[in-house]
Design a protein around this motif. Structure first.
Motif, short mmCIF file in Angstrom:
data_model
loop_
_atom_site.label_atom_id
_atom_site.label_comp_id
_atom_site.label_asym_id
_atom_site.label_seq_id
_atom_site.Cartn_x
_atom_site.Cartn_y
_atom_site.Cartn_z
N GLU A 50 0.84 -1.20 -0.18
CA GLU A 50 0.03 0.29 0.03
C GLU A 50 0.83 1.21 -0.07
O GLU A 50 1.68 1.51 0.55
N VAL A 51 0.56 2.32 -0.85
CA VAL A 51 1.08 3.23 -1.07
C VAL A 51 0.54 4.42 -0.11
O VAL A 51 -0.39 4.73 -0.39
N ILE A 52 1.35 4.89 0.79
CA ILE A 52 0.52 5.92 1.93
C ILE A 52 1.24 7.14 1.74
O ILE A 52 2.64 7.32 1.86
N ARG A 53 0.61 8.51 1.55
CA ARG A 53 1.46 9.89 1.63
C ARG A 53 1.08 10.58 3.09
O ARG A 53 -0.33 10.32 3.26
N VAL A 54 1.93 10.86 3.86
CA VAL A 54 1.56 11.57 4.89
C VAL A 54 2.17 13.01 4.95
O VAL A 54 3.35 13.07 4.64
N GLY A 55 1.84 13.95 5.18
CA GLY A 55 2.37 15.33 5.46
C GLY A 55 2.19 15.70 3.90
O GLY A 55 1.53 15.28 3.00
N GLY A 56 3.21 16.76 3.75
CA GLY A 56 3.17 17.40 2.32
C GLY A 56 4.10 18.78 2.78
O GLY A 56 4.96 18.95 3.38
N LYS A 57 3.43 19.66 1.98
CA LYS A 57 3.89 21.06 2.01
C LYS A 57 3.38 21.96 3.37
O LYS A 57 3.66 22.84 3.72
N HIS A 58 2.29 21.21 3.60
CA HIS A 58 1.59 21.90 5.03
C HIS A 58 2.31 21.21 6.39
O HIS A 58 3.02 20.54 6.26
N LEU A 59 2.00 21.98 7.40
CA LEU A 59 2.41 21.52 8.77
C LEU A 59 1.34 20.58 9.52
O LEU A 59 0.24 20.83 9.47
N ASP A 60 2.01 19.86 10.06
CA ASP A 60 1.17 18.68 11.31
C ASP A 60 0.19 17.91 10.59
O ASP A 60 0.14 18.03 9.18
#
Lengths: 495, 390
Positions: free
Chosen positions: A186-196
């Motif tokens: 499973e490919v999971i994305r967490v976070g990014g250019k934003h905070l928290d």
């Protein structure tokens, strides 16, 4: 080193497994020749070696997902690997497992100045990120000493630190997001250019998980404007106590230097003999204090630190007056490991953290141990945050000396825990400190950590044999022992 | 309905073990100052942690403070101030009752979070009781530690759904000697966010960056801000005296700033921003985190559909949205759609009538992985069920 027993069924199916992997990752992406596998048999902790079942070098997230899913179905263990610079054996292979190398994930994907971040693949080197953004006046702050080689993916696995992390934080404080793949593919994305996080902080959980929870395939890091300047003080002290007092007073005065490093007499001499940095030889402890920022700030703080150092008995004090001089101050410290490598056939680098007040006690106990084990020790120390790097000098060609060095190292780490510190400040547990986890954590503490592992990898296929001294089955860990009658006061009404 | 008030770790364990045995879920509370955020707890009984109070160790030179989870934040603040230190993540002042455990459990941080990190970045270790009724600890009592999984990160922002904190270990930092806030007047949202990005991209070490549209600015109790009669954009500089003065001049030149605030005025303004108190009180309030440059775009998308007011913190990345007429879902669909279209992030329902909080997911919907993590700590759903929407 005791590792999980090999799965005979997997070893017996090696040819079929390789065939299956080749169907997923084409061409030279699957390495099986013993001669080529040898390049992957160890990492930065070279005392341990193991040829893996195969090495797989995927180049896309889809390939990583396919390989992990395949390994789960075939019950093949997986050891993720970046550049293999781990000092704790985090990437030590298993005979019945593949090494999953992320070296082909070496592209910078995006530099976003407006949001002060960079999106990169995990195989990009730590220094590569700074190189990609420095023309814009930015840099990536965490700077482990292996930064020229180590990858950002490995930094995330180990939550790497460096000389500047007291002021700028560890990896975990500088990563904004990741894409990772679970053992289920499973490919999971967490976070990014934003905070928290909008829910549980899975990003913070993955960071520092030593490759046991998932395989990182993309990273978003925070980049910072480069400070306009930096100057350093090189200060010699007649004792470790006075150097330690000076460090405490600097921090107590509200000054968090960009870097604050300490070396003991053996380390000073080894470094000076090697690079001739101009270090004083007649001092017991040497402090490098680097102050960065705008010019008025540096000038102001140099004055204050100088006054504190003199008050604490500094016997030599120099302030860098040029960039060359500042780098010269650092040259000895940065060469401390190879310098020690020059005076001893082998050395073993430890990584405990202690409350700084315990430094004189820890160093004196270490001297006693050094005599008892008959092995020399040199100390370099991230003084600001209490992260100690004792270098134990030994000769692996002398029978029994490696074992003695390891026992000495274990005693040092037990001592760190005894004085209120921890087993590892930045190198990770890996295989190296695995069996010492019980000195810091109770059985319940470790079981709860492993229950978290079960949420990601219930079969325990990702990097087994690292971090945890004992492996429990998830079913056993999940069992609840609920006995109402055995509660302390069963007669009392509770709800 | 029972309220439990454990006075030590062992009592805390007994109470939770009892709740596990009886299948009786508990709502964990400290001062209750964050009870209005997110979804409603579905527990009938209350576990009040305020008796687990007191500073247990504080060594300023080591940059570490250890306290019971129920210790009032104000008490910790006073103690730190006496040694010239602070919690660098700027916990928003939500009232005299708030406890450090609540601040950590909610991972709530203020304006300085942009550059100094969140509560989670200053949370070094803890002792807790899991939803299994078992005592466990993680992290350590030193500022640099990578031994074992970083469970403090997981615990911060878990809103008491994984474990009840008994003791927390915090990283503390020196309080800046001097503060200046540089003000720009009359910039539209996009211009303001671009100016904040320029400030943050400069070497002048801006620590906080916010933008107040005209309506919000007019409500400020800081005269210079309220009297501007226009939108106000604010950048905070902190540190040593000579350094702050130098950087303040340089930043004003760089951005063509109109005004600067000193001392008390600066403090008041950043507290107003931290608590979003510059927005009308009687509205549904969303707290949205997106990429900083996407903030104005999110606001514009919401404003096209709903009667809304905004406040930007974190250089544009934190958008507070106050909705006058939000519809049956409190604006959830429109807000979350705007976040998605702007490149992703998350939206939390920060304040709303209970009926709305019962009907709308207050946090981002939990992934299957998040649910498995919950089960690893609290398999029977004893701790704060429903609080995060599950």
């Amino acid at each position: 080193m005791r590792m999980p027993p090999s799965d005979a069924a997997v070893l017996a199916r090696r040819a079929a497994i390789i065939e299956g992997l080749r169907a997923l990752v084409p061409g030279e992406g699957v390495i099986v020749e013993p001669r080529e596998l040898r390049a992957y048999e160890t990492d930065g902790l070279t005392a341990y070696r193991q040829i893996p079942l195969a090495v797989v070098l995927p180049s896309t997230t889809a390939e990583v997902a396919a390989v992990l899913r395949f390994c789960r179905d075939e019950k093949v263990k997986v050891v993720p690997r970046g550049a293999g610079t781990s000092l704790s054996g985090g990437a030590l292979p298993l005979a019945d497992g593949i090494v999953l190398g992320l070296g082909k994930f070496n592209r910078i994907l995006e530099i976003d100045v407006a949001n002060r971040c960079a999106v990169v693949q995990p195989g990009v080197t730590n220094l590569g990120i700074t190189h990609a953004v420095q023309h814009l006046g930015f840099y990536y702050a965490p700077d482990p000493s292996s930064q020229i080689a180590c990858t950002i993916g490995g930094n995330i696995a180990e939550n790497s630190g460096g000389v500047h992390c007291l002021k700028y934080g560890l990896t975990t404080n500088n990563v904004l997001g990741v894409e990772f793949v679970t053992i289920d593919g499973e490919v999971i994305r967490v976070g990014g250019k934003h905070l928290d996080a909008g829910g549980y902080d899975i990003l913070g959980t993955i960071t520092g998980s030593e490759g046991l929870l998932g395989v990182v395939t993309e990273v978003t890091v925070r980049i910072l404007p480069k400070p306009p300047g930096a100057r350093a003080l090189l200060v010699g002290f007649p004792s470790n106590e006075s150097a330690g007092d000076c460090v405490a007073e600097i921090i107590g005065a509200g000054i968090i230097p960009g870097g604050m490093e300490m070396m003991d007499r053996p380390a000073i001499h080894a470094a000076e003999d090697f690079v001739h940095a101009g270090y004083p030889r007649d001092v017991e402890a040497l402090l490098i204090v680097e102050l960065d920022g705008c010019e008025p700030e540096i000038d102001h703080l140099i004055g204050r630190v100088e006054a504190i150092a003199r008050r604490n008995g500094a016997v030599s004090l120099r302030v860098s007056n040029s960039e060359e001089e500042r780098l010269a101050f650092w040259a000895g410290r940065k060469a401390a490991f190879p310098a020690v490598g020059r005076i001893s056939p082998d050395y073993y680098c430890m990584d405990g953290t202690i409350p700084r007040r315990a430094l004189p006690y820890v160093l004196s106990r270490m001297r006693e141990m050094s005599e008892r084990y008959g092995l020399r020790v040199a100390n370099v120390f991230h003084a600001g945050d209490g992260n100690l790097h004792p270098l134990i000098l030994y000769d692996a060609n002398n029978p029994g000396e490696l074992e003695r060095a390891e026992a000495f190292g274990s005693d040092i780490l037990r001592l760190c825990v005894e004085v209120g510190g921890v087993l590892t400040g930045e190198h990770g547990v890996g295989v190296e400190k695995r069996d010492l986890m019980g000195t810091m954590f109770s059985e319940e503490d470790l079981k709860q950590q492993q229950r978290l592992k079960c949420a990601f990898d219930p079969e325990g296929l990702l990097n087994p044999g690292k971090v945890f001294p004992e492996l429990h089955r998830c079913a056993e860990l999940g069992r609840m022992h609920v006995h109402r009658g055995k509660l302390p006061h069963p007669e009392l009404p509770r709800f | 309905m029972t309220t439990w008030r454990p006075s030590d770790l062992n009592e805390l364990r007994e109470i939770i073990a009892g709740a596990v045995a009886d299948g009786q879920p508990l709502e964990i509370v400290g001062g209750g100052t964050k009870r209005s955020i997110g979804n409603l707890s579905q527990a009938a009984h209350t576990l009040d942690l305020r008796a687990l109070s007191g500073i247990r160790a504080y060594e300023a030179n080591e940059l570490v403070l250890v306290a019971g989870a129920g210790t009032p934040l104000a008490q910790i603040g006073r103690e730190l101030e006496s040694k010239g230190q602070m919690l660098a993540f700027d916990p928003p002042p939500l009232g005299p009752d708030q406890t450090i455990g609540g601040v950590i459990a909610a991972n709530l941080s203020g304006p300085r979070r942009l550059t100094a990190g969140a509560a989670r970045d200053h949370f070094l270790g803890f002792t807790a009781v899991s939803g299994r009724g078992e005592i466990f600890k993680a992290g350590g009592r030193v500022v640099k530690n990578v031994t074992g999984y970083d469970l403090p990160k997981l615990m911060a922002g878990s809103w008491g759904t994984l474990a009840a904190l008994e003791e927390v270990v915090l990283k503390v930092l020196p309080r800046p000697e001097k503060t200046r806030t540089v003000l720009l007047f009359g910039r539209c949202d996009r211009e303001a966010v671009a100016a904040l990005a320029r400030g943050l991209g400069s070497p002048y070490e801006v620590t906080s960056a916010a933008h107040l549209p005209a309506a919000a600015a007019a409500r400020s109790s800081v005269g210079y801000v309220a009297a501007a009669g226009s939108a106000v954009t604010a950048l905070r500089l902190e540190g040593f005296g000579p350094s702050v003065e130098h950087r303040c001049r340089a930043l004003r030149d760089l951005l063509g700033a109109e005004e600067e605030l000193h001392g008390a005025n600066s403090r008041v303004l950043w507290d107003e921003i931290a608590t979003a108190s510059l927005l009308p009180r009687d509205r549904v309030l969303w707290r949205v985190s997106v990429a900083p440059s996407a903030g104005p775009e999110v606001a514009a998308a919401v404003a096209r559909a709903l009667d809304a007011e905004f406040l930007y913190d974190w250089a544009g990345g934190l958008v507070w949205i106050a909705l006058a007429e939000a519809g049956g879902d409190g604006g959830a669909a429109i807000v979350r759609d705007a976040v998605r279209r702007a490149g992703g992030g998350h939206a939390t329902l920060f304040r709303a009538p209970d009926a709305l909080r019962a009907a709308v997911p207050g946090f981002e919907p939990a992934s299957s992985l998040a649910r498995r993590i919950k089960e690893a700590f609290d398999p029977l759903g004893i701790l704060n069920p429903g609080r995060m929407g599950f």
